[in-house]
Design an enzyme around this catalytic site. Structure first.
Site, PDB file in Angstrom:
ATOM      1  N   ARG A 158     -17.403  19.150 -26.526  1.00 48.30           N
ATOM      2  CA  ARG A 158     -18.553  20.026 -26.291  1.00 48.30           C
ATOM      3  C   ARG A 158     -19.497  19.447 -25.239  1.00 48.30           C
ATOM      4  O   ARG A 158     -20.061  20.185 -24.435  1.00 48.30           O
ATOM      5  CB  ARG A 158     -19.282  20.262 -27.623  1.00 48.30           C
ATOM      6  CG  ARG A 158     -18.438  21.105 -28.597  1.00 48.30           C
ATOM      7  CD  ARG A 158     -18.994  21.060 -29.989  1.00 48.30           C
ATOM      8  NE  ARG A 158     -18.922  19.712 -30.558  1.00 48.30           N
ATOM      9  CZ  ARG A 158     -19.361  19.388 -31.752  1.00 48.30           C
ATOM     10  NH1 ARG A 158     -19.891  20.326 -32.512  1.00 48.30           N
ATOM     11  NH2 ARG A 158     -19.254  18.152 -32.203  1.00 48.30           N
ATOM     12  N   GLY A 202     -16.367  12.604 -30.628  1.00 50.07           N
ATOM     13  CA  GLY A 202     -17.342  13.233 -31.513  1.00 50.07           C
ATOM     14  C   GLY A 202     -18.778  12.958 -31.115  1.00 50.07           C
ATOM     15  O   GLY A 202     -19.206  11.806 -31.053  1.00 50.07           O
ATOM     16  N   MET A 258      -9.707  21.976 -26.979  1.00 46.43           N
ATOM     17  CA  MET A 258     -10.577  22.947 -27.654  1.00 46.43           C
ATOM     18  C   MET A 258      -9.937  24.327 -27.601  1.00 46.43           C
ATOM     19  O   MET A 258      -9.816  24.930 -26.517  1.00 46.43           O
ATOM     20  CB  MET A 258     -11.970  22.951 -27.010  1.00 46.43           C
ATOM     21  CG  MET A 258     -12.785  21.720 -27.377  1.00 46.43           C
ATOM     22  SD  MET A 258     -14.418  21.694 -26.637  1.00 46.43           S
ATOM     23  CE  MET A 258     -14.015  21.182 -24.969  1.00 46.43           C
ATOM     24  N   GLN A 259      -9.529  24.775 -28.766  1.00 50.77           N
ATOM     25  CA  GLN A 259      -8.857  26.061 -28.897  1.00 50.77           C
ATOM     26  C   GLN A 259      -9.754  27.172 -28.348  1.00 50.77           C
ATOM     27  O   GLN A 259     -10.943  27.210 -28.646  1.00 50.77           O
ATOM     28  CB  GLN A 259      -8.554  26.298 -30.390  1.00 50.77           C
ATOM     29  CG  GLN A 259      -7.668  27.469 -30.671  1.00 50.77           C
ATOM     30  CD  GLN A 259      -6.276  27.286 -30.074  1.00 50.77           C
ATOM     31  OE1 GLN A 259      -5.831  26.182 -29.859  1.00 50.77           O
ATOM     32  NE2 GLN A 259      -5.609  28.386 -29.816  1.00 50.77           N
ATOM     33  N   LYS A 291      -4.402  12.657 -33.158  1.00 54.63           N
ATOM     34  CA  LYS A 291      -5.852  12.889 -33.139  1.00 54.63           C
ATOM     35  C   LYS A 291      -6.260  13.220 -34.560  1.00 54.63           C
ATOM     36  O   LYS A 291      -5.774  14.211 -35.127  1.00 54.63           O
ATOM     37  CB  LYS A 291      -6.193  14.043 -32.191  1.00 54.63           C
ATOM     38  CG  LYS A 291      -7.685  14.362 -32.153  1.00 54.63           C
ATOM     39  CD  LYS A 291      -7.976  15.298 -30.983  1.00 54.63           C
ATOM     40  CE  LYS A 291      -9.459  15.648 -30.898  1.00 54.63           C
ATOM     41  NZ  LYS A 291      -9.853  16.636 -31.914  1.00 54.63           N
ATOM     42  N   CYS A 299      -7.729  19.327 -37.437  1.00 52.06           N
ATOM     43  CA  CYS A 299      -8.267  20.686 -37.513  1.00 52.06           C
ATOM     44  C   CYS A 299      -8.624  21.022 -38.958  1.00 52.06           C
ATOM     45  O   CYS A 299      -7.778  20.949 -39.847  1.00 52.06           O
ATOM     46  CB  CYS A 299      -7.266  21.692 -36.956  1.00 52.06           C
ATOM     47  SG  CYS A 299      -7.933  23.359 -36.988  1.00 52.06           S
ATOM     48  N   GLN A 320      -0.934  19.122 -27.172  1.00 50.74           N
ATOM     49  CA  GLN A 320      -1.198  18.853 -28.587  1.00 50.74           C
ATOM     50  C   GLN A 320      -0.440  19.842 -29.469  1.00 50.74           C
ATOM     51  O   GLN A 320      -0.555  21.053 -29.301  1.00 50.74           O
ATOM     52  CB  GLN A 320      -2.687  18.970 -28.894  1.00 50.74           C
ATOM     53  CG  GLN A 320      -2.951  18.553 -30.339  1.00 50.74           C
ATOM     54  CD  GLN A 320      -4.375  18.754 -30.778  1.00 50.74           C
ATOM     55  OE1 GLN A 320      -4.847  19.885 -30.851  1.00 50.74           O
ATOM     56  NE2 GLN A 320      -5.060  17.674 -31.080  1.00 50.74           N
TER      57      GLN A 320
HETATM   58  C1  LIG Z   1     -14.255  25.503 -30.094  1.00 50.17           C
HETATM   59  C2  LIG Z   1     -13.528  24.258 -30.487  1.00 50.17           C
HETATM   60  C3  LIG Z   1     -12.151  24.248 -30.521  1.00 50.17           C
HETATM   61  C4  LIG Z   1     -11.460  23.083 -30.885  1.00 50.17           C
HETATM   62  N1  LIG Z   1     -10.086  23.079 -30.849  1.00 50.17           N
HETATM   63  C5  LIG Z   1      -9.431  21.921 -31.102  1.00 50.17           C
HETATM   64  C6  LIG Z   1      -8.013  21.817 -30.936  1.00 50.17           C
HETATM   65  O1  LIG Z   1      -7.325  22.758 -30.515  1.00 50.17           O
HETATM   66  N2  LIG Z   1      -7.428  20.637 -31.254  1.00 50.17           N
HETATM   67  C7  LIG Z   1      -8.152  19.556 -31.686  1.00 50.17           C
HETATM   68  O2  LIG Z   1      -7.582  18.495 -31.949  1.00 50.17           O
HETATM   69  N3  LIG Z   1      -9.474  19.623 -31.813  1.00 50.17           N
HETATM   70  C8  LIG Z   1     -10.124  20.743 -31.504  1.00 50.17           C
HETATM   71  N4  LIG Z   1     -11.479  20.771 -31.578  1.00 50.17           N
HETATM   72  C9  LIG Z   1     -12.203  19.535 -31.901  1.00 50.17           C
HETATM   73  C10 LIG Z   1     -12.568  18.787 -30.615  1.00 50.17           C
HETATM   74  O3  LIG Z   1     -11.405  18.383 -29.916  1.00 50.17           O
HETATM   75  C11 LIG Z   1     -13.393  17.531 -30.948  1.00 50.17           C
HETATM   76  O4  LIG Z   1     -12.647  16.691 -31.794  1.00 50.17           O
HETATM   77  C12 LIG Z   1     -14.701  17.875 -31.650  1.00 50.17           C
HETATM   78  O5  LIG Z   1     -15.337  18.986 -31.052  1.00 50.17           O
HETATM   79  C13 LIG Z   1     -15.657  16.683 -31.614  1.00 50.17           C
HETATM   80  O6  LIG Z   1     -15.867  16.252 -30.300  1.00 50.17           O
HETATM   81  P1  LIG Z   1     -17.121  16.710 -29.404  1.00 50.17           P
HETATM   82  O7  LIG Z   1     -18.362  16.420 -30.221  1.00 50.17           O
HETATM   83  O8  LIG Z   1     -17.030  15.862 -28.161  1.00 50.17           O
HETATM   84  O9  LIG Z   1     -17.003  18.174 -29.153  1.00 50.17           O
HETATM   85  C14 LIG Z   1     -12.179  21.914 -31.239  1.00 50.17           C
HETATM   86  C15 LIG Z   1     -13.574  21.937 -31.198  1.00 50.17           C
HETATM   87  C16 LIG Z   1     -14.247  23.080 -30.812  1.00 50.17           C
HETATM   88  C17 LIG Z   1     -15.763  23.045 -30.755  1.00 50.17           C
END
Ligand SMILES: Cc1cc2nc3c(=O)[nH]c(=O)nc-3n(C[C@H](O)[C@H](O)[C@H](O)COP(=O)(O)O)c2cc1C
Length: 307
Positions: free
Chosen positions: A215, A191, A5-6, A130, A91, A61
């Site tokens: 999250r 997700g 998560m960025q 991913k 992304c 990543q």
């Molecule tokens: C704030 C934020 C930053 C994210 N940054 C990235 C990232 O750098 N690389 C990536 O593959 N996915 C990124 N994602 C997506 C998450 O890795 C994940 O695929 C997505 O949030 C769904 O999963 P979750 O419901 O468990 O959060 C980001 C999501 C959020 C909310």
């Protein structure tokens, strides 16, 4: 595994998760691979990787679109001891000035095939992707799968939304099940996995090889332990406050050390607080977020989230 998560999964946050909350694997935030400069990866991104990889595997990543630059970056990282590389194909906020990256690449399967080939050629440890289920079509994964199989990725993390959907709607894990059934490659479902109960159901009903949680792991850092059965499935509100108090309290000194100055550390820790969704805690979290100094932050934390 803890999702990339960025802006959030920096080395300080990852270290705390590994030490206390025990995901099997952690990912870095995406690391941009620069095709225009010979350096490929910015210095500050490199320094964020040099820690804890001995405790549990660290997956770095990469995001980019130039096969040669990606391969150079993977070689550079491997020379620094990184063993696991992942390519971001999900992304939804691609930077169009430097060409399509992330989820946009699902619209360019020919380029994608070259990138996969180039990375597989140089990655001696694991190489994974991913991805979203498709760009606009939730069934596009069916045509992407042969690309992943031909380039022998080690596993696929699937976030079963389309890129166009961004974060709207819900992740449809019937797609995760369908992909897992269609390939011998390990599929990791990602997700909207927001409770240990949902996680366990997914694991038993879909045939996926594992789970990635983003999250949901910020909202409840103990979710990995709850899934495994080493922490209670549910806690009462008082315990919930204590758990959060501990989590935030542990994070603060690490953030102070990692980020330059209290202001920056405060800003960064407030980004984490934004992902705690409990309705009954919002008032107290709001007050915590309005503090403007480290001392005030800590005093408010100890007052409202006593451990
Ligand atoms: C704030 C934020 C930053 C994210 N940054 C990235 C990232 O750098 N690389 C990536 O593959 N996915 C990124 N994602 C997506 C998450 O890795 C994940 O695929 C997505 O949030 C769904 O999963 P979750 O419901 O468990 O959060 C980001 C999501 C959020 C909310």
């Amino acid at each position: 595994m803890l999702a990339p998560m960025q802006g959030l999964t920096n080395s300080a946050l990852r270290r705390l998760y590994l030490q206390k909350y025990q995901p099997d694997l952690v990912f870095t935030e995406f690391v941009r691979v620069q095709a225009q400069t010979r350096k490929r990866v910015a210095k500050n991104e490199l320094s964020d990787m040099q820690d804890h990889s001995a405790v549990a595997p660290l997956v770095v990543q990469l995001i980019g679109n130039d096969p040669e630059a990606l391969a150079d970056a993977a070689l550079l990282l491997q020379a620094q001891g990184i063993q696991h590389i992942n390519l971001n194909l999900g992304c939804p906020y691609g930077r169009m000035t430097t060409g399509a990256t992330g989820g946009e690449l699902l619209r360019q399967p020919q380029r994608l095939a070259l990138m996969l080939k180039a990375l597989r050629r140089v990655c001696r440890g694991s190489f994974s992707v991913k991805c979203r289920a498709g760009y606009e079509d939730l069934l596009q994964w069916q045509s992407l799968l042969p690309l992943f199989e031909e380039s022998a990725v080690d596993f696929i993390v699937l976030h079963p939304r389309t890129v166009a959907q961004r974060y709207n709607g819900t992740a449809d894990h019937r797609i995760s099940a369908a992909m897992a059934a269609a390939t011998s490659l390990p599929v990791i479902a990602n997700g909207d996995i927001n409770s240990p109960q949902a996680a366990r159901t997914l694991l038993t009903r879909t045939g996926v090889a594992g789970l990635m949680i983003g999250r949901g792991a910020l909202a409840d850092p103990m979710i990995f332990q709850r899934i495994r059965g080493t922490a209670p499935l549910e806690v009462d509100p008082a315990q919930r406050r204590r758990d959060l108090g501990l989590f935030i309290g542990d994070l603060w000194p690490d953030y102070l050390q990692k980020f330059c100055g209290e202001r920056q550390a405060l800003m960064k820790i407030k980004d984490v607080l934004n992902f705690i969704p409990d309705v009954d805690l919002q008032r107290d979290l709001g007050k915590l977020k309005r503090t403007t100094s480290g001392a005030a932050f800590l005093a408010r934390l100890q007052h409202t989230f006593p451990v």
